[in-house]
Design an enzyme around this catalytic site. Structure first.
Site, PDB file in Angstrom:
ATOM      1  N   THR A 234      -4.598  17.643   7.970  1.00 61.30           N
ATOM      2  CA  THR A 234      -4.814  17.878   9.404  1.00 61.30           C
ATOM      3  C   THR A 234      -3.468  17.743  10.122  1.00 61.30           C
ATOM      4  OG1 THR A 234      -6.973  16.870   9.135  1.00 61.30           O
ATOM      5  CG2 THR A 234      -6.186  17.159  11.407  1.00 61.30           C
TER       6      THR A 234
ATOM      7  N   GLN B 231       3.401   9.524  -2.894  1.00 65.67           N
ATOM      8  CA  GLN B 231       2.021   9.399  -3.386  1.00 65.67           C
ATOM      9  C   GLN B 231       1.716  10.318  -4.562  1.00 65.67           C
ATOM     10  OE1 GLN B 231      -1.433   8.285  -1.323  1.00 65.67           O
ATOM     11  NE2 GLN B 231      -0.538   8.976   0.595  1.00 65.67           N
TER      12      GLN B 231
ATOM     13  N   TYR C  79      -6.057   4.445  -8.502  1.00 63.64           N
ATOM     14  CA  TYR C  79      -7.512   4.625  -8.482  1.00 63.64           C
ATOM     15  C   TYR C  79      -8.147   4.269  -9.836  1.00 63.64           C
ATOM     16  CZ  TYR C  79      -7.176   7.867  -4.382  1.00 63.64           C
ATOM     17  OH  TYR C  79      -6.962   8.462  -3.171  1.00 63.64           O
TER      18      TYR C  79
ATOM     19  N   ASP D 143      28.284 -24.122  12.791  1.00 58.56           N
ATOM     20  CA  ASP D 143      26.890 -24.342  12.365  1.00 58.56           C
ATOM     21  C   ASP D 143      26.644 -25.838  12.152  1.00 58.56           C
ATOM     22  OD1 ASP D 143      24.351 -24.040  11.284  1.00 58.56           O
ATOM     23  OD2 ASP D 143      25.086 -23.424   9.302  1.00 58.56           O
TER      24      ASP D 143
ATOM     25  N   GLY E  90      -6.601  14.452   1.089  1.00 59.93           N
ATOM     26  CA  GLY E  90      -5.796  15.443   1.809  1.00 59.93           C
ATOM     27  C   GLY E  90      -4.738  16.015   0.865  1.00 59.93           C
ATOM     28  N   ASP E  91      -4.302  17.252   1.118  1.00 60.06           N
ATOM     29  CA  ASP E  91      -3.347  17.862   0.172  1.00 60.06           C
ATOM     30  C   ASP E  91      -1.905  17.384   0.391  1.00 60.06           C
ATOM     31  OD1 ASP E  91      -2.642  19.149   2.469  1.00 60.06           O
ATOM     32  OD2 ASP E  91      -3.054  21.190   1.740  1.00 60.06           O
ATOM     33  N   ASP E  92      -1.716  16.489   1.362  1.00 59.51           N
ATOM     34  CA  ASP E  92      -0.362  16.026   1.678  1.00 59.51           C
ATOM     35  C   ASP E  92       0.219  15.119   0.601  1.00 59.51           C
ATOM     36  OD1 ASP E  92      -2.504  14.429   2.589  1.00 59.51           O
ATOM     37  OD2 ASP E  92      -1.119  13.145   3.689  1.00 59.51           O
TER      38      ASP E  92
ATOM     39  N   GLY F   5      -0.663  17.459  13.030  1.00 62.15           N
ATOM     40  CA  GLY F   5      -0.549  16.895  14.380  1.00 62.15           C
ATOM     41  C   GLY F   5      -1.093  15.489  14.504  1.00 62.15           C
TER      42      GLY F   5
ATOM     43  N   LYS G 293       2.697  -0.974   1.254  1.00 63.99           N
ATOM     44  CA  LYS G 293       3.266  -0.725   2.588  1.00 63.99           C
ATOM     45  C   LYS G 293       3.012  -1.977   3.420  1.00 63.99           C
ATOM     46  CE  LYS G 293      -0.731   1.678   4.585  1.00 63.99           C
ATOM     47  NZ  LYS G 293      -1.207   2.839   5.308  1.00 63.99           N
TER      48      LYS G 293
HETATM   49  C1  SPV Z   1      21.464 -20.599   7.341  1.00 67.37           C
HETATM   50  O1  SPV Z   1      21.344 -19.378   7.138  1.00 67.37           O
HETATM   51  O2  SPV Z   1      21.818 -21.074   8.406  1.00 67.37           O
HETATM   52  C2  SPV Z   1      21.156 -21.536   6.263  1.00 67.37           C
HETATM   53  C3  SPV Z   1      21.269 -21.083   4.871  1.00 67.37           C
HETATM   54  O3  SPV Z   1      20.884 -22.662   6.543  1.00 67.37           O
HETATM   55  S1  SPV Z   1      22.859 -21.465   4.366  1.00 67.37           S
HETATM   56  O4  SPV Z   1      23.804 -20.966   5.351  1.00 67.37           O
HETATM   57  O5  SPV Z   1      23.031 -20.879   3.073  1.00 67.37           O
HETATM   58  O6  SPV Z   1      22.939 -22.934   4.298  1.00 67.37           O
HETATM   59 MG    MG Z   2      21.225 -23.194   8.515  1.00 68.14          MG
END
Ligand code: SPV
Ligand code: MG
Length: 436
Positions: free
Chosen positions: A125, A101, A78, A209, A93-95, A127, A47
Site C-alpha cells: 500500500t 526482510q 516464521y 570530572d 505485503g510484497d515490500d 503512501g 527493531k
Molecule cells: C564516565 O563516563 O564518566 C564514567 C566512565 O564514569 S569512566 O570515565 O570510564 O570512568
Molecule cells: Mg563518571
C-alpha cells in the site's frame, strides 16, 4: 473440523494502518486467518521495542472481523509457527522482496515448499509507512513513567542492551535515531539506552570530572536530552554524593523519568576511573556504601527505577576477590538492582574472571560493563560472558573534540574557512537537521 483453507499473517506493528487492513482483508478472502503477533521480545530483538505490550496489541487484533485467532510469534523467523500450523497460505505485503526482510521471506518460501503451502504477496500500500507512523507517535507516547520503566522493560525483553554516551540535545538526537541494517538477521540495529557520563558532561563544560559539576547542572543536561529523545537514560551519578543527600537525588531522578542511576564506591575527591592508580582512588567502606544504596532504595517511590552499584575495586588495583566481596554486600545489604564492573586493563581478563565468578553467584542481577580500554572484545562476546548492558561511555565526545580542534586550527592556518568546507556539514543540512 472446518475444511476452509488456513491462512497465516505475521504482524509486528503497534500501529495498524491501511496497509495491514488491506493484507488482512485479502487474507480473509483466502480462508481462516491466524495472525502470528510478534511478541515484545521478538520485536525488540530486530527493531525498537513496541510502544504497546503484547496483551494490548493482541486485544485489538483479536477483535477484528477478518481474524479468527491470534497466536504469539516468538521470533522474527516464521519457522516455528509454520511448522506448528502448516497453513495453506502465508500472506504478506510484497515490500519484503527486497531489503533486510528478504532473509525472512526466503526462509518462509523454503518452509512452505516442504509441504506445498503457498506465499501470497499483496501489492504494498503506497503512501503509508508503519515506521514513519511509529516515529511520529513515539514522542507523544513516551511519558515520564513509561520512559523511566523502559530500561527494566528492555532488560526483560532482550538478552542484553547496548548504550552509548549522550551529553547534550544534539548527541541525544544521534543516539535516538541512528540505525544500521543487520542483514544477516533481517534486523535493524540501534542503541537501546543513553549513558549520561560524568566525564563527558563535565568535559563538554570544560570542567574536570571530580563532581565539580553539581547536580543542578547535571539535571539541566538531562532535561536537554529528555526534551528531544525517548530512549531510557542511565545516569552516571558519580559517588551519589553525601549519603544524607542521596535519597533526595533518587526522588528527583525518578520524578524526571531517568531509568537508572549508577553510583561508584569511592570516597573523597572523586577522580576519573580511567586514571586508575595514577590518581588517588579511595574506596568507600563496603558496609557504608551498602547503607547509602539502601537509603536510596528506601526513598524510591516507583518500582521500576534502578539503583546500580559500581565496583571500583579493579580500578583501585584491589583485584577480583575484593570486587566479588563488595558485589555481594551491595546486593545483599544495599539492595542494589544491578552491578557495574569497571576496569581499565586492556586485555579484559579481569572482566572475564569477574563475570565468570559473579555469574556463578547469581544469574538474576544485571551487570554493566564499560569496554573503553578492552574494546577489542565485541559486545556479543561480553554478553556471552554474562554482561547485561554494554556502555560505550565517551565515544561521541572523543570523536567531536578532534574534529572541532582540527577545524579551528585549519581556519587559523588558512586565514579563511574555505579549506575546511569539504569536511563540514553544509548549512543547508544543519538547517534541516532539527525539525521545527
Ligand atoms: C564516565 O563516563 O564518566 C564514567 C566512565 O564514569 S569512566 O570515565 O570510564 O570512568
Ligand atoms: Mg563518571
Amino acid at each position: 473440523m472446518s475444511n476452509r483453507k488456513t491462512v497465516y499473517v505475521a504482524i509486528s506493528s503497534d500501529i495498524l494502518h491501511r496497509g495491514h487492513l488491506n493484507v488482512l482483508e485479502q487474507a480473509a478472502r483466502l480462508g481462516e486467518v491466524t495472525v502470528g503477533l510478534l511478541t515484545d521480545s521478538a520485536i525488540a530483538t530486530y527493531k525498537r521495542a513496541p510502544l504497546l505490550d503484547w496483551e494490548t496489541r493482541e486485544a485489538t487484533i483479536a477483535n477484528m472481523r477478518q481474524v479468527s485467532r491470534v497466536v504469539p510469534q516468538d521470533t522474527l523467523s516464521y519457522a516455528q509457527n509454520i511448522r506448528d500450523f502448516r497453513p495453506d497460505f502465508v500472506v504478506h505485503g510484497d515490500d519484503w522482496r527486497t531489503g533486510i526482510q528478504s532473509v525472512v521471506r526466503a526462509e518462509v518460501l523454503n518452509l512452505l515448499s516442504e509441504y506445498g503451502g503457498e506465499l501470497v504477496e499483496i501489492p504494498h500500500t503506497v503512501g503509508v509507512s508503519g515506521t514513519d507512523l511509529e516515529a511520529a507517535f513515539r514522542p507523544t507516547a513516551s511519558t515520564t513513567d513509561s520512559r523511566r520503566a523502559q530500561l527494566r522493560r528492555l532488560l526483560k525483553m532482550k538478552p542484553w542492551l547496548r548504550a552509548i554516551e549522550a551529553s547534550n540535545g544534539l548527541s541525544a538526537l544521534i543516539v535516538e535515531n541512528v540505525k544500521v541494517d543487520d542483514p544477516e538477521n533481517g534486523a535493524v540495529r540501534e542503541y537501546d539506552a543513553m549513558w549520561v557520563s560524568s566525564l563527558c558532561d563535565s568535559t563538554f563544560k570544560g570542567k574536570p570530572d571530580t563532581e565539580l559539576v553539581d547536580f543542578t547542572s547535571r539535571l539541566r543536561t538531562i532535561h536537554d536530552i529528555m526534551e528531544v529523545s525517548t530512549k531510557p537514560i542511565i545516569l552516571d551519578g558519580d559517588t551519589g554524593g553525601r549519603a544524607e543527600h542521596f535519597p533526595h537525588m533518587i526522588r528527583t531522578l525518578e520524578r524526571v523519568g531517568v531509568s537508572a542511576v549508577i553510583i561508584e564506591d569511592k570516597t573523597g575527591l572523586k577522580q576519573n576511573s580511567l586514571f586508575g592508580t595514577d590518581a588517588v582512588q579511595t574506596l568507600d567502606d563496603p558496609r557504608e556504601f551498602a547503607i547509602k544504596l539502601n537509603t536510596g532504595k528506601r526513598a524510591q517511590v516507583s518500582d521500576d527505577f534502578m539503583i546500580i552499584a559500581r565496583l571500583e575495586s579493579l580500578i583501585a588495583g584491589l583485584g577480583v576477590d575484593d570486587a566479588i566481596m563488595r558485589a555481594k554486600i551491595y546486593i545483599e545489604q544495599g539492595g542494589a538492582d544491578g552491578i557495574m564492573i569497571h576496569s581499565r586493563h586492556k586485555d579484559g581478563e579481569e572482566i572475564r574472571e569477574f563475570m565468570r565468578r559473579f555469574r556463578e553467584y547469581t544469574t538474576e542481577i544485571p551487570v554493566i560493563v564499560v569496554p573503553t580500554t578492552y574494546n577489542h572484545i565485541p559486545e556479543s562476546e561480553l554478553a556471552e560472558m554474562g554482561a547485561s548492558i554494554v556502555i560505550h561511555a565517551n565515544h561521541l565526545l572523543r570523536s567531536a573534540y578532534p574534529a572541532m580542534l582540527d577545524t579551528a586550527t585549519r581556519i587559523l592556518e588558512n586565514g579563511r574557512s574555505l579549506e575546511v568546507d569539504d569536511e563540514l556539514m553544509s548549512i543547508k543540512d544543519v538547517l534541516k537537521l532539527i525539525p521545527e
